[in-house]
Design an enzyme around this catalytic site. Sequence first.
Site, PDB file in Angstrom:
ATOM      1  N   GLU A 134       0.819  -1.219   0.000  1.00 35.81           N
ATOM      2  CA  GLU A 134       0.000   0.000   0.000  1.00 35.81           C
ATOM      3  C   GLU A 134       0.853   1.268   0.000  1.00 35.81           C
ATOM      4  OE1 GLU A 134      -2.860   0.300   3.201  1.00 35.81           O
ATOM      5  OE2 GLU A 134      -3.572   2.244   2.516  1.00 35.81           O
ATOM      6  N   LYS A 179      -2.432  -1.934  -3.203  1.00 34.40           N
ATOM      7  CA  LYS A 179      -3.503  -1.105  -2.621  1.00 34.40           C
ATOM      8  C   LYS A 179      -3.093   0.358  -2.752  1.00 34.40           C
ATOM      9  CE  LYS A 179      -6.089  -0.228   1.628  1.00 34.40           C
ATOM     10  NZ  LYS A 179      -6.804  -0.842   2.738  1.00 34.40           N
TER      11      LYS A 179
END
Length: 343
Positions: A180, A222
């Site tokens: 992420e 992500k």
Amino acid sequence: MSTMTTLLETAQAMVAPGKGILAADESAGTIKKKFDSVNIESNEANRRAYRNMLLTTKGLEQFVSGVILFDETLRQCALDDQETPFPKCLADKGILPGIKVDAGARDLAGFPGETVTEGLDGLRDRLAEYHDLGARFAKWRAVITIGEDIPSAVCIDANAHALARYAALCQEAGIVPIVEPEVLMDGEHSIDQCDVITEVTLNSVFTALREHEVLLEGIILKPNMVISGSNCPEQASVEEVAGATVHNFLRNVPAAVPGIAFLSGGQSSEIATAHLNAMNALFDPLPWELSFSYGRALQDAPLHAWRGDANNDLSAQKALYHRARCNSAARTGTYTAEMETAA
Ligand code: 13P
């Protein structure tokens, strides 16, 4: 089954058709802020009751493939007669338990206004324990801020390096890493600035992942969407965000990655759904699944319905079910505004 096969199967299950991820992994500080907003005291019992409400939502498994948990929740039990551990509650419904493993973003020495995410020390041992407790995927969030003269290349590369070391350790443990790198939407910057910084960040991240020999087929990315800064006077339309995001990712995310599961990053719940929907409606086929891994955009409605009172569990669960259903529809570009009014 080999570790590689496990990683591929888990990653594909995380972005199975029509499904996405619920991020419910708020650290102690973040859940306190969330609870403060609705006047709930953040203590262990309330956090357990809240997560119990979310995780026992009937039918959630139709739309949710996995839930990211915080360390405390992974070790807690549901409020049922059998005191079922939360990871087992999820696994029994066919939902994959996940775990946030980073220790948060800390000031990057020498680079005012920038952070690097910490948590690599002892991570190999923690991952082994988390796997024993039932976690099948993990999350590490790097934070990139756009501002005057930032982000620096040092900040981007330091975060990319940490993400790659984390991802390699996860795969060694048979755990799929959610990678992420979040370019924050806070600020006055334009969508074009977000586009450029997102591109530089993704390139740095994938360079580091390759250097560390991370299996790209066994990760989930992500990222942020390519979007106008929240204080930018000119806000890009839903179609502009969808177009800019998909074009950026087509240039910068290898096709080997099975899925991109967006964070919501402060977008309103309905806009986050509309953006994902537009991407899937306007662009098909794409090399990767385009899905969601929303925290706020899935939880804001249920949190406000719940307000710390178990009598509100059912209405809060209805609110979560509704948002999960809308985002599931957005996975195939079939979400409509009428779904909101009908509910
Ligand atoms: P938001 O969707 O609220 O941005 O949270 C997603 C997340 O997991 C951030 O790390």
